[in-house]
Design a protein around this motif. Structure first.
Motif, PDB file in Angstrom:
ATOM      1  N   LEU A 134       3.421   1.482  -1.560  1.00  8.34           N
ATOM      2  CA  LEU A 134       3.512   1.670  -3.368  1.00  8.34           C
ATOM      3  C   LEU A 134       3.111   1.855  -3.845  1.00  8.34           C
ATOM      4  CD1 LEU A 134       6.642  -0.949  -3.211  1.00  8.34           C
ATOM      5  CD2 LEU A 134       6.962   1.251  -2.550  1.00  8.34           C
ATOM      6  N   GLY A 135       1.546   2.400  -3.375  1.00  9.28           N
ATOM      7  CA  GLY A 135       0.570   2.777  -4.265  1.00  9.28           C
ATOM      8  C   GLY A 135      -0.560   1.437  -5.227  1.00  9.28           C
ATOM      9  N   VAL A 136      -0.039   0.735  -3.535  1.00 11.05           N
ATOM     10  CA  VAL A 136      -0.689  -0.626  -4.212  1.00 11.05           C
ATOM     11  C   VAL A 136      -1.934  -0.925  -3.022  1.00 11.05           C
ATOM     12  CG1 VAL A 136      -0.953  -3.373  -4.918  1.00 11.05           C
ATOM     13  CG2 VAL A 136       0.940  -1.552  -5.445  1.00 11.05           C
ATOM     14  N   ALA A 159       0.863  -1.237  -0.245  1.00  5.25           N
ATOM     15  CA  ALA A 159       0.372  -0.183   0.009  1.00  5.25           C
ATOM     16  C   ALA A 159       0.634   1.028  -0.208  1.00  5.25           C
ATOM     17  CB  ALA A 159      -0.986  -0.211   1.217  1.00  5.25           C
TER      18      ALA A 159
END
Ligand SMILES: Nc1ncnc2c1ncn2[C@@H]1O[C@H](COP(=O)(O)OP(=O)(O)O)[C@@H](O)[C@H]1O
Ligand SMILES: [Mg+2]
Lengths: 228, 288
Positions: free
Chosen positions: B178-180, B176
């Motif tokens: 890292l943008g996921v 999360a």
């Protein structure tokens, strides 16, 4: 201001940890966050990223109220984290860890990774190694590189020197210094080592019992004698 | 000699069946740590989807290979959205909820199709190996199992989705950061696991026939295989299926199929005494 916290409170479940935290970070500024163990520094970073919801107050990032926004969305807006304990994906290779960092950077993944490796050349020979088998220092470099692959606008580092050999600490400090002076990357650096913070941050916030208890210059921090 | 070849083929097709029965559950459990007790009913619905489609005039191969996984994959998407998503990290609650779902699905399917066994005839004939007749359809089962394993390996090892899924399985919070969006990864993973269960149900329908209550037999075997295999989804499922199906088939040959099932259970108990975290538990953490 790239980041602004107004009266932020947060905690774990019903246990409150942070109280009325006000702080701000300007564009291109590196702010230090200093304080002994258990004072809430990590909790503050978790709240800024959005792992923990703010129960009071508001968080503005890049002139936008992100208080209700999920962590992964804040990350996509440019909040980067180099977490305490590094949190490398242990069963992924070094290259795969970096690809994860670059996965959502929106640029060509290969290009981004090559550029970051230029800044942290020690990783170049480790790309095929398994993340979990690296030394602590190598993992710390990887965590930093992985974060940079996401092209953060504000990078938060949580105790980057904890348990790391001095030679790598210097390498990390040197890399961060260059990012600040050459790329004007805004940062929040959480540390207990005063010398490390003093090299990077002009302004240091003192964290005590879940609030910001004061603010110092780097020189004042080095002269400060409360905890050491 | 012919007899040995026939036994060998039975063992291989037994392994392939067990792989197919278990792989959907293994994907969901390995990637999400969710135990889907409705897994057997997902297979059962795959079987009914196949039979219904084939009775509606759709080509049997399309019914098995496309309709069954598609229908059950969609059911999985809905189930994830309405139930699983709200119970992440709560193992017992998830088991209770999916057990409830399994009863619901049995009820629904019984209402629509009735409580009798339906079947379709095996679409391929028999081949003779010496004097021994051998259903050619078993070769198809083996081919599908191999294709499933190879495809999953490529998906998880080489694709971008696979990288993100493996990372999220190891550390969802870090993903999360890292943008996921972990919730989307889990939704996709659950849908894939469901589609695999649907495919298995479709492939096995001509062999086993279908009846609304057939899921119980499937889920028990799948559960034993997944726990026996341990944390690595593909290696674990393959090795546990290999051991259990071999024991099962050989014991069935030597005695009766019932004893074969008992032997499978015995093998599982011994294996879990030796490797409490499954065959791949200790050394393959975070691997597929
Ligand atoms: N997951 C958690 N659940 C409950 N309490 C926690 C958790 N993590 C930290 N705490 C508590 O929150 C306080 C602040 O911890 P932390 O933010 O990690 O401090 P620091 O990073 O300054 O050492 C401590 O009292 C700690 O015990
Ligand atoms: Mg901390």
């Amino acid at each position: 201001m790239i980041l602004e916290l107004n009266g932020v409170g947060a905690g774990y479940g019903r246990i409150p940890i942070l109280h009325h935290v006000d702080m701000s970070v300007a564009e291109g500024e590196c702010v230090g966050l200093w304080g002994p163990n258990g004072m809430g520094k990590t909790t503050l970073l978790k709240t800024i990223l959005g792992y923990l919801p703010a129960t009071q107050g508001s968080i503005n990032f890049m002139s936008e109220d992100v208080t209700p926004v999920a962590a992964h969305v804040r990350a996509r807006k440019g909040l980067g984290l180099v977490p305490q304990g590094r949190q490398i994906f242990p069963a992924l290779t070094v290259l795969e860890n970096l690809r994860m960092g670059a996965a959502l950077s929106g640029e060509g993944e290969r290009h981004v990774i090559e550029e970051v490796l230029e800044q942290l050349p020690r990783l170049k020979s480790l790309l095929k190694r398994t993340g979990g088998l690296l030394s602590g220092g190598e993992q710390q470099l990887l965590a930093l590189a992985r974060c940079l692959c996401g092209r953060p606008k504000l990078m938060m580092l949580d105790e980057p020197t904890e348990g790391i050999q001095p030679s790598i600490n210097e390498e990390i400090a040197e890399t961060l210094r260059r990012l600040i002076s050459e790329k004007s990357l805004a940062m929040i650096v959480v540390e207990q080592k005063r010398e490390f913070i003093a090299v990077l941050a002009k302004r240091v916030l003192l964290m005590q019992k879940g609030s910001i208890a004061g603010e110092m210059t780097a020189a004042e921090l080095l002269a400060h004698d409360t905890f050491h | 000699m012919d007899y040995l070849i026939a036994i060998g083929l039975e063992v291989v097709s037994g392994i392939a069946s067990l792989v197919l029965i278990s792989i959907g559950l293994a994907v969901v459990f390995g990637m999400m740590k969710v135990i889907n007790l409705a897994h057997g009913e997902f297979l059962m619905m795959g079987g009914y989807a196949t039979i219904a489609a084939s009775k509606a005039g759709i080509n049997i191969w399309i019914a098995i290979l496309v309709i069954a996984p598609l229908v059950v994959g969609l059911v999985g998407l809905v189930v994830e959205r309405l139930v699983i998503r709200h119970l992440y990290g709560r193992v017992i609650d998830t088991m209770l909820a999916t057990w409830g779902l399994s009863l619901l699905f049995i009820g629904l399917v019984t209402t629509v199709f009735g409580n009798t066994t339906s079947g379709i005839s095996s679409p391929l004939g028999a081949v003779n190996i010496g004097p021994i007749g051998f259903s050619a359809y078993k070769f198809f089962i083996v081919a599908v199992a191999v294709a499933v394993i190879v495809t999953l390996y490529l998906l998880f090892k080489l694709s971008r989705f696979g990288l993100i899924a493996r990372a999220t399985m190891q550390n969802a919070d870090m993903s999360a950061a890292l943008g996921v969006d972990p919730a989307r990864v889990y939704a996709a993973t659950f849908a894939i696991g469901s589609a695999l269960a649907g495919l298995a149900g479709g492939v096995l329908a001509p062999v086993t026939g279908v009846v609304p209550s057939i899921g119980a037999a499937f889920v028990a075997k799948a559960f034993i295989t997944v726990i026996g295999g341990g944390s690595a989804v593909l290696v674990g499922t393959l090795s546990a299926s290999g051991i259990f199906a071999t024991v099962n088939q050989l014991a069935s040959f030597a005695t009766t199929p019932v004893i074969g099932e008992v032997a499978l259970l015995g093998a599982a108990i011994i294996l879990l005494r030796l490797f409490p975290r499954g065959i791949t538990g200790r050394f393959f953490k975070g691997r597929i």
